[in-house]
Design a protein around this motif. Structure first.
Motif, mmCIF file in Angstrom:
data_model
loop_
_atom_site.group_PDB
_atom_site.id
_atom_site.type_symbol
_atom_site.label_atom_id
_atom_site.label_comp_id
_atom_site.label_asym_id
_atom_site.label_seq_id
_atom_site.Cartn_x
_atom_site.Cartn_y
_atom_site.Cartn_z
ATOM 1 N N GLU A 133 100.245 9.676 104.759
ATOM 2 C CA GLU A 133 101.431 10.121 105.100
ATOM 3 C C GLU A 133 102.492 10.295 104.079
ATOM 4 O O GLU A 133 103.251 11.250 103.837
ATOM 5 C CB GLU A 133 101.972 9.380 106.108
ATOM 6 N N ALA A 134 102.528 9.359 103.142
ATOM 7 C CA ALA A 134 103.353 9.749 101.900
ATOM 8 C C ALA A 134 102.992 10.690 101.082
ATOM 9 O O ALA A 134 103.949 11.417 100.742
ATOM 10 C CB ALA A 134 103.312 8.405 101.099
ATOM 11 N N LEU A 150 96.072 13.330 98.152
ATOM 12 C CA LEU A 150 95.132 13.364 99.354
ATOM 13 C C LEU A 150 93.894 13.570 98.820
ATOM 14 O O LEU A 150 93.002 12.679 99.799
ATOM 15 C CB LEU A 150 95.697 14.591 100.205
ATOM 16 N N ASP A 151 93.549 14.248 97.956
ATOM 17 C CA ASP A 151 92.071 14.159 97.529
ATOM 18 C C ASP A 151 91.443 12.576 96.999
ATOM 19 O O ASP A 151 90.468 12.117 97.363
ATOM 20 C CB ASP A 151 91.727 15.030 96.265
ATOM 21 N N ARG A 152 92.478 12.009 96.246
ATOM 22 C CA ARG A 152 92.159 10.551 95.766
ATOM 23 C C ARG A 152 91.900 9.635 97.317
ATOM 24 O O ARG A 152 91.086 8.947 96.931
ATOM 25 C CB ARG A 152 93.197 10.155 94.925
ATOM 26 N N LEU A 153 92.637 10.026 98.092
ATOM 27 C CA LEU A 153 92.575 9.267 99.193
ATOM 28 C C LEU A 153 91.361 9.562 100.140
ATOM 29 O O LEU A 153 91.047 8.935 101.156
ATOM 30 C CB LEU A 153 93.918 9.127 100.075
ATOM 31 N N GLY A 154 90.774 10.660 99.874
ATOM 32 C CA GLY A 154 89.628 11.233 100.548
ATOM 33 C C GLY A 154 90.131 11.838 102.060
ATOM 34 O O GLY A 154 89.271 11.617 103.089
ATOM 35 N N ASN A 155 91.384 12.259 102.168
ATOM 36 C CA ASN A 155 91.965 12.629 103.488
ATOM 37 C C ASN A 155 92.056 14.096 103.317
ATOM 38 O O ASN A 155 92.528 14.585 102.659
ATOM 39 C CB ASN A 155 93.100 12.026 103.799
ATOM 40 N N ARG A 156 91.698 14.561 104.576
ATOM 41 C CA ARG A 156 91.701 15.974 104.714
ATOM 42 C C ARG A 156 92.800 16.482 105.767
ATOM 43 O O ARG A 156 93.113 17.823 105.827
ATOM 44 C CB ARG A 156 90.237 16.678 104.967
ATOM 45 N N SER A 157 93.326 15.430 106.440
ATOM 46 C CA SER A 157 94.298 16.005 107.642
ATOM 47 C C SER A 157 95.400 16.593 107.301
ATOM 48 O O SER A 157 95.998 17.587 108.191
ATOM 49 C CB SER A 157 94.661 14.801 108.367
ATOM 50 N N TYR A 158 96.254 16.470 106.030
ATOM 51 C CA TYR A 158 97.217 17.099 105.739
ATOM 52 C C TYR A 158 96.892 18.019 104.500
ATOM 53 O O TYR A 158 97.742 18.932 104.209
ATOM 54 C CB TYR A 158 98.422 16.239 105.179
ATOM 55 N N ARG A 159 95.616 18.146 104.059
ATOM 56 C CA ARG A 159 95.497 18.836 102.703
ATOM 57 C C ARG A 159 95.593 20.404 102.948
ATOM 58 O O ARG A 159 95.974 21.091 102.033
ATOM 59 C CB ARG A 159 94.121 18.358 102.183
ATOM 60 N N GLY A 160 94.972 20.658 104.131
ATOM 61 C CA GLY A 160 94.885 22.160 104.332
ATOM 62 C C GLY A 160 96.460 22.691 104.404
ATOM 63 O O GLY A 160 96.517 23.669 103.616
ATOM 64 N N THR A 161 97.198 22.276 105.106
ATOM 65 C CA THR A 161 98.627 22.726 105.156
ATOM 66 C C THR A 161 99.171 22.550 103.794
ATOM 67 O O THR A 161 99.927 23.524 103.415
ATOM 68 C CB THR A 161 99.608 21.827 106.295
ATOM 69 N N THR A 162 99.184 21.438 103.229
ATOM 70 C CA THR A 162 99.596 21.388 101.814
ATOM 71 C C THR A 162 99.052 22.528 100.801
ATOM 72 O O THR A 162 99.739 23.063 100.132
ATOM 73 C CB THR A 162 99.395 19.994 101.035
ATOM 74 N N ALA A 163 97.815 22.595 100.897
ATOM 75 C CA ALA A 163 97.217 23.709 100.172
ATOM 76 C C ALA A 163 97.531 25.251 100.422
ATOM 77 O O ALA A 163 97.944 26.052 99.598
ATOM 78 C CB ALA A 163 95.844 23.632 100.435
#
Length: 169
Positions: free
Chosen positions: A95-96, A127-140
């Motif tokens: 979330e951060a 987000l990539d380092r954390l291995g998380n995709r939930s917010y990555r798409g919107t951020t990208a």
């Protein structure tokens, strides 16, 4: 609608749900056809009534975006920075990292598009380092929008294609 949902939650004795509905209702004011002054007042009320440090961080993030819309850029930056710090301290690392979206929102309105781009790229990296995709798409996609705005259409297109390829059906 939010007021009715809150009333139903209260009638059912679910105070946590009522608080959540109230918060989402107030938060939605920033995205609806409401004058910024009215939305800002609702965000300040949400901050004042927030229970718990993460709820206060959410309210500060929303407040920061609204302050930016009013041209109060330093106060906006302070609000989203504090929200990010509290969220990170709470161990909510994903979330951060996603708060980069709010920081970029503020920077764009402050006339600092390069800073917004850097923040979005850093958010994606985190987000990539954390291995998380939930917010990555919107951020990208926010990054792609920024890139397209400055004429970097090929890179923007690559980001859009990547997001399209990673979306959950």
């Amino acid at each position: 609608a939010a007021l009715r949902a809150e009333a139903h939650a209260l009638a059912a004795g679910d105070h946590a749900l009522a608080a959540s509905v109230r918060g989402w209702g107030k938060r939605s004011l920033a995205f609806g056809p409401v004058p910024v002054d009215a939305a800002l007042q609702a965000a300040q009320e949400m901050l004042a009534s927030a229970e718990g440090f993460t709820a206060r961080a959410d309210a500060r993030r929303d407040l920061g975006k609204l302050l930016a819309m009013q041209g109060q850029f330093e106060a906006a930056r302070d609000a989203v920075r504090e929200a990010t710090d509290v969220t990170r301290e709470a161990g909510m690392l994903v979330e951060a990292a996603a708060t980069s979206q709010a920081v970029a929102f503020v920077e764009l309105r402050a006339g600092a598009p390069d800073a917004a781009e850097v923040v979005l790229r850093n958010g994606i990296d985190e987000l990539d380092r954390l291995g998380n995709r939930s917010y990555r798409g919107t951020t990208a996609l926010l990054l792609a929008d920024r890139l397209a705005a400055r004429g970097a259409h090929e890179e923007a297109s690559r980001w859009c294609a990547e997001v399209r390829g990673t979306l959950n059906e």
